[in-house]
Design an enzyme around this catalytic site. Sequence first.
Site: not given
Lengths: 266, 266, 266, 266
Positions: D159, D155
């Site tokens: 995040k 990701h």
Amino acid sequence: MTITVAIAGARGRMGTAAVTAISNAANMEVVAALDYKYDNHYLHNGEVTMEPNGIPIYTSLESLVADGKPDILLDLTDPNAVFNNTYQALTMGIRPVIGTSGLTKQQIETLSEMAAESRIGGIIAPNFSIGAVLAMKFSAMAARYLQDVEILEMHHDKKVDAPSGTAVKTAQMIQEVREAHKQGHPDEKEHWEGARGADFEGMKVHSIRLPGLLAHQEVLLGGEGELLSIRHDSFDRKSFMPGILMAINNVIERENLVYGLENILD
Amino acid sequence: MTITVAIAGARGRMGTAAVTAISNAANMEVVAALDYKYDNHYLHNGEVTMEPNGIPIYTSLESLVADGKPDILLDLTDPNAVFNNTYQALTMGIRPVIGTSGLTKQQIETLSEMAAESRIGGIIAPNFSIGAVLAMKFSAMAARYLQDVEILEMHHDKKVDAPSGTAVKTAQMIQEVREAHKQGHPDEKEHWEGARGADFEGMKVHSIRLPGLLAHQEVLLGGEGELLSIRHDSFDRKSFMPGILMAINNVIERENLVYGLENILD
Amino acid sequence: MTITVAIAGARGRMGTAAVTAISNAANMEVVAALDYKYDNHYLHNGEVTMEPNGIPIYTSLESLVADGKPDILLDLTDPNAVFNNTYQALTMGIRPVIGTSGLTKQQIETLSEMAAESRIGGIIAPNFSIGAVLAMKFSAMAARYLQDVEILEMHHDKKVDAPSGTAVKTAQMIQEVREAHKQGHPDEKEHWEGARGADFEGMKVHSIRLPGLLAHQEVLLGGEGELLSIRHDSFDRKSFMPGILMAINNVIERENLVYGLENILD
Amino acid sequence: MTITVAIAGARGRMGTAAVTAISNAANMEVVAALDYKYDNHYLHNGEVTMEPNGIPIYTSLESLVADGKPDILLDLTDPNAVFNNTYQALTMGIRPVIGTSGLTKQQIETLSEMAAESRIGGIIAPNFSIGAVLAMKFSAMAARYLQDVEILEMHHDKKVDAPSGTAVKTAQMIQEVREAHKQGHPDEKEHWEGARGADFEGMKVHSIRLPGLLAHQEVLLGGEGELLSIRHDSFDRKSFMPGILMAINNVIERENLVYGLENILD
């Protein structure tokens, strides 16, 4: 002109492949094997024999040279034997091509100085795979611009050590060109310990181990809106042969000793 | 010292991103916009306004320079406008940073000569993504050693052309360093026509088009027992901004015009 | 209870691996080899010998059965021999486990009817790799929802045929669950012929051939804003052994003949 | 017949996309928005307005139903609001389509019982991306046969949490079909702590975070001589729309409440 090559470690798996590769090269010849046993024997099609047929085996470099000095000593043995073999080869004016990652900095320096003084070409390479070496080199080149880096290395589940030596070496090469910094979200939370991998100056290293896998590495470099991935898959030890042949051709021309195959790739 | 930048194409999507990126850079300032309309208007937060607030818009470089000569002209317009804009900029001693792949060899040569004579730095770059440019550069470097190459490029299914411009450029860069040769099995049979992709001097190029995809390219280089893969994923046009900033900083220092971002990356 | 297995093709590379795998299985035993020569010989550690030591070799199924009827005939020979071997095995009440992709639809039907009538379990599988079969099955399951599909198959450059048999089979399995339709941009232009790959009902198939590669396949399924990729890497023929053992255990329980390993995986 | 849909959370980013997708569906219509404010206003092209034009906004389900009971309540709000909204919808005979991962087991059970008693169809789905759900489903199916599993999730570096919710859910689904066991070499040594990732019943989970990345997951399943990889790339929230439309069409037909989109995919 044919380049004459003596091989230490010729009976091993890598050595056997090297005998074949060098014998098939147009401008090279395997003229002798250096071993810790089987003096006065011969290596013929991968088998040791008493018949005077194939590559003569010697248990000392002196006796080997007495029968004819080779241009090159290719050493594929373990780190313990390598230093002495190389030291001796340089003393005798034989150009060393060494495949090991086990020498200390001090040992490498000693050998480099010897080679420089005598103007003898040589190479010590932890890895003879051209693809693997290029992958490491490119990763370090790219990390100057894309400074957030994660390394994934994937190996069969018979491998004991994590991370792999190649991953460690890659991380060290990247370390030299980028400033250490924390990656990811500043307040990152690892709900399952270890999820974010090993940390090396902010770089993350992840080791995957699965049955079926061989030896693979992928370096991911992220930038705003983009990702650069450099992957190397090693499927077979034959992948080391082109690098060995390139190294042999290269050290014939040079008058010093280099460390790392990357230094003879432009 | 602050580098002053005028932007042609500032109202476009790329231009809007560039205005933000340059305004946020510590050592740069956007001082003017060059446009084909909206003379005497202003560009304020991406909107054109009559209020004297934001970046002043000019419809000619003369009038723009009359109000203060910028250090840089960043041109993000189409190929038709680019040549004249750049020509004029060089005449006026403004350093051009040009993002287009549409200029002819002849046009590039003309501009390069002008820049060299006047010792003005400049750059024309078909691609400002550092990752994409590195990927192409590495592919060409690697193809000198691993000479069997296949290029996969993957884009959304709204793309009309196949292969992509980047794939063509990559193939051409590889062409310069390796000899053309037939790849694959000499007696290869294509049971389904087209399966082996497009052929460019023996290299194979495969274009994948699927909904969902953005812009991706992977260059596979195979050698005995190994594979090297160099992949670039472009997720967002923000990926062009670091390259634009690097180019601006670079042309301030140089006294000639270069073609291709790869020439200012070491 | 031990399942007794006779093997046709036991001297081949796949057969040799199968002898080892079955011998190592707790509930199985290799009791005989069916061959076109070496009658009255024995297969001992992969070598044919006259010594009554190892697996007895027979050149006819009748003489093999005369010495003791095995539960299973595992046939790893070529398509020419397979049909007759299987036909005979079914006649004699031996359960066939067949690894070939070479039988015709008509032949498969004939054997299936025979098995159904006699309530004898059996399996014909073009591919015994569980991973490869799952990859094909998942691709077909997914193509019902994500209907734009491209298949990439990658093999070493000694492979003559393109696309691979597995890619063709995968395309056919997907064909059964999705409607044919043109993929990509309606006005797509192929500037370099073949770039978009082979077309099969709108699906695109791309065959990559490079030295170093083994056998790999990746199915890409694109949807609005997303991509699903199902990849299988085959590194070694050992990957077929778990599927063969699973098939042997399965046909002992069943009373019909199935085609394809996917039908015994849930 | 047109399916009438009320949307809670219609002003959010996901809600805005859903309004468009449902309005474009041939057999569906957005008839109302449920919100915590803007009573008596309208949602017109994504903007809230007083003009009686567009989708009427209600701050209570009672008043919404008073003007016409919709077939469906699509709820894209946060976990706090979702339970009450769904409870109320079921009471009123409206079929709920719920996108959240925040409900407790107890809450899901309560709602399921209510739906079963009243024979009202409904769905609660933590993830409406068909590709992501298929990827998880296939991973669990494959792990029955290839029981050594590592999960990589990748990701953007904004995040906070590692591993991702999807990775946790994937690991839990795999947990249900395979026995926990130590993977890798029994004497494995982690020279750099965390290199082998997080451990969940022997499975390893690795979280990669880099600028540029969006949301990606790859599940690697290794077997003797082979590797199966199932990867999902999520590029855009539009990827949730086909799953939402499928869910709406499905709950109209059913008479119970299901948890997870995978249960309405065959």
